[in-house]
Each structure stands twice: as C-alpha cells, then as structure tokens.
Motif scaffolding. Structure first.
Motif, PDB file in Angstrom:
ATOM      1  N   LEU A   1       0.834  -1.197  -0.001  1.00 50.64           N
ATOM      2  CA  LEU A   1      -0.284   0.063  -0.070  1.00 50.64           C
ATOM      3  C   LEU A   1       0.812   1.175   0.105  1.00 50.64           C
ATOM      4  O   LEU A   1       0.354   2.441  -0.684  1.00 50.64           O
ATOM      5  N   GLY A   2       2.121   1.349   0.500  1.00 50.55           N
ATOM      6  CA  GLY A   2       2.830   2.407   0.427  1.00 50.55           C
ATOM      7  C   GLY A   2       4.345   2.019   0.683  1.00 50.55           C
ATOM      8  O   GLY A   2       4.527   0.642   0.926  1.00 50.55           O
ATOM      9  N   LYS A   3       5.192   2.957   0.906  1.00 48.34           N
ATOM     10  CA  LYS A   3       6.489   2.856   1.203  1.00 48.34           C
ATOM     11  C   LYS A   3       6.797   1.980   2.655  1.00 48.34           C
ATOM     12  O   LYS A   3       6.641   2.943   3.535  1.00 48.34           O
ATOM     13  N   GLN A   4       7.177   1.094   2.599  1.00 47.00           N
ATOM     14  CA  GLN A   4       7.409   0.378   4.149  1.00 47.00           C
ATOM     15  C   GLN A   4       8.857  -0.097   4.236  1.00 47.00           C
ATOM     16  O   GLN A   4       9.201  -0.577   5.471  1.00 47.00           O
ATOM     17  N   GLY A   5      10.014   0.464   3.478  1.00 43.29           N
ATOM     18  CA  GLY A   5      11.170   0.100   3.698  1.00 43.29           C
ATOM     19  C   GLY A   5      11.846  -0.913   2.715  1.00 43.29           C
ATOM     20  O   GLY A   5      11.004  -2.164   2.675  1.00 43.29           O
ATOM     21  N   ILE A   6      12.959  -1.128   2.438  1.00 49.03           N
ATOM     22  CA  ILE A   6      13.506  -1.802   1.619  1.00 49.03           C
ATOM     23  C   ILE A   6      13.903  -3.234   2.399  1.00 49.03           C
ATOM     24  O   ILE A   6      13.757  -4.167   1.819  1.00 49.03           O
ATOM     25  N   GLY A   7      14.011  -3.166   3.814  1.00 41.60           N
ATOM     26  CA  GLY A   7      14.394  -4.447   4.657  1.00 41.60           C
ATOM     27  C   GLY A   7      12.967  -5.154   4.677  1.00 41.60           C
ATOM     28  O   GLY A   7      13.068  -6.429   4.399  1.00 41.60           O
ATOM     29  N   SER A   8      11.966  -4.329   5.085  1.00 40.22           N
ATOM     30  CA  SER A   8      10.515  -4.883   4.995  1.00 40.22           C
ATOM     31  C   SER A   8      10.281  -5.648   3.498  1.00 40.22           C
ATOM     32  O   SER A   8       9.618  -6.740   3.540  1.00 40.22           O
ATOM     33  N   ALA A   9      10.535  -5.166   2.451  1.00 41.79           N
ATOM     34  CA  ALA A   9      10.448  -5.675   1.302  1.00 41.79           C
ATOM     35  C   ALA A   9      10.961  -6.988   1.086  1.00 41.79           C
ATOM     36  O   ALA A   9      10.527  -7.936   0.418  1.00 41.79           O
TER      37      ALA A   9
END
Ligand SMILES: Nc1nc2c(ncn2[C@@H]2O[C@H](COP(=O)(O)OP(=O)(O)O)[C@@H](O)[C@H]2O)c(=O)[nH]1
Ligand SMILES: [Mg+2]
Length: 247
Positions: free
Chosen positions: A70-78
């Motif tokens: 839904l939105g930018k959640q962070g590269i680590g989270s991805a």
C-alpha cells in the motif's frame, strides 16, 4: 556450468520504489541470462507508476510475479516479504537484487554456481580494484565506511551492506530470517550477521558496479544516522543478547 535443477527452482526477487525508468530493461536483461527462472517484484505503490509498468510486463511473461504494497514500507521490509513469499512457494534458491541497474544480471550465473557450495552468497564490491570507480565520491565514502564498520563492529569480512545476494532456502531454516529486526537498510548487515551467527557459510561473488548508475539513491541522511546506531546496537546485541540472534 550452473546446475540446471537448481536453476529451475530459483526465484529472483527485486523490490521497487520509483524505478519506472529501469524495470523493463532490467527484466529483459535478467531474462536474457536466465530463461528458466521465476521473477518477483514487490512495489510499494511507487508514485512514478512503476506498479503499472510491472503489471504490463506481467502480461507478457508468465513467470513474472508482481506484489503491490500500500505504501513505502522500507527496503528491508520488502526483502522480508520477498523471502517469506519464496519460502511459501517452495523455491530452493532465492536471489535478491536492486532494480535500479546497480546490480548487473550478468553475474546471476556466478551466484547460482556458488550456491551449490554455500547457503549464502553475497556480491562483493571490494574484491575487484576499482569496482566502485564510476560512483561519485560521496557514495564511495559511504560504501567503504559501511564496510570498515561492519568489519570492525560485527567482525564480518564480507561486503555486508549490499542487496545482491543468493540464499539457499532449502538449507537455511526459515526461522533464522525471523530473527532479523530491521525493516530499513540495516536489514542487510543485520541479516548477514544473523545468518553468519547461525552457522551459515557465506561465499562472495566479485561484482563491479556499472559505469552508469541509473536512478538516485533512496537513502537519506536519516537512514545513515539510523544505520550507524543500528550497527552499534547490533554489536551490543551480539555481545549481550546472543540468544536473541540464534535459533
Ligand atoms: N519495495 C520497496 N523498494 C524499495 C524501498 N526503498 C528502496 N527500494 C528499492 O530497493 C533498491 C535499492 O534502493 P536504492 O535507493 O537504489 O538503494 P542504494 O542504491 O543502496 O542507496 C531499489 O531497487 C529501490 O527501488 C522501499 O521502501 N520499498
Ligand atoms: Mg541504488
């Protein structure tokens, strides 16, 4: 030569945030190297329309998967999402890379080859002299400082802050990844440290960064500040809370 059976069970995962200018070309380059693999993109509702481009690409490649958050959640989270997705589908090998053309697909074969011998493979920007030559001075200083600090504070000789990696999911217990806390750029050194401390051997593929680096870094000053404090936190965790890092 790469092991054909491993290649058939391989997923290449790429997170995207505002990479409309590179995803098509990058996808074509990956396909040119490896036709017999699956590819997953996870896009965080990029304002530049990357998600729509990925959808159009998916219509043309039956082995391309796209997840939208839904939105930018962070590269680590991805990366955590990509790893969980790969385990849930039963892939034996997961390769992760950036989508801004910083990681050249020509090295994919080297990652697959070394994965035969080592559960974790990382791309190293410090093996070839001059592999960062074409980067601007600020990025070079940042990258070298990260390398020195992860070596001193975490005791890891590898290139610990890059995202070009391969994980043998059939050899790494999934629970190891749940010990990683960071959802931002700290995911990379924390993750490698956790894998290292759980006895996973790490091999390195020497990589050069391309002459032309597309896009701009999404890393901000606050990422660097938080990155440093997380590095110190990680060192203290390894020293005093070792149990929270091992299975
Ligand atoms: N899905 C997702 N991808 C991200 C996010 N932040 C960065 N990326 C992607 O992660 C990769 C690395 O980011 P980049 O800004 O190039 O990092 P740097 O070159 O290491 O500073 C690129 O493919 C970005 O599009 C995020 O919050 N969500
Ligand atoms: Mg980049």
């Amino acid at each position: 030569m790469t092991t054909p059976s491993l290649q058939a069970d391989t997923l290449v995962f790429l997170p995207t945030y505002n990479e409309a200018g590179t995803v098509r070309q990058l996808h074509a380059l990956i396909r040119a190297e490896l036709s017999d693999i699956d590819i997953l993109f996870i896009d965080d509702a990029s304002p530049d329309g990357t998600g729509d481009i990925l959808e159009a690409m998916r219509a043309e490649d039956s082995r391309l998967y796209v997840e939208h958050r839904l939105g930018k959640q962070g590269i680590g989270s991805a990366h955590k999402n990509g790893i969980a997705w790969a385990y849930s589908k039963g892939y034996r090998l997961l390769i992760t890379m950036d989508s801004d053309m910083a990681h050249l697909p020509k090295y994919l074969h080297n990652f697959i080859e070394l994965s035969d011998r080592s559960p974790v493979v990382v791309g190293s920007r410090f093996k070839n002299k001059g592999s960062l030559e074409d980067w601007n001075r600020w990025r070079r200083i940042l990258t070298h400082t990260g390398h020195i600090l992860t070596r001193i504070l975490l005791g890891m000789e590898y290139d610990a802050t890059g995202a070009y990696r391969a994980y043998r999911l059939d050899q790494i217990p999934q629970a190891v990844f749940s010990l990683i806390r960071a959802d931002d750029y700290a995911f990379f050194f924390e993750g490698l440290h956790v894998l290292d401390m759980n006895g996973m051997s790490v091999a390195e593929v020497p990589i050069d960064l391309p002459a032309r680096t597309y896009g701009s870094s999404k890393m901000r000053f606050r990422d660097i500040y938080f990155g440093f404090s997380r590095l110190v936190g990680q060192m203290l965790r390894a020293r005093f809370k070792r149990k929270s890092m091992t299975l």
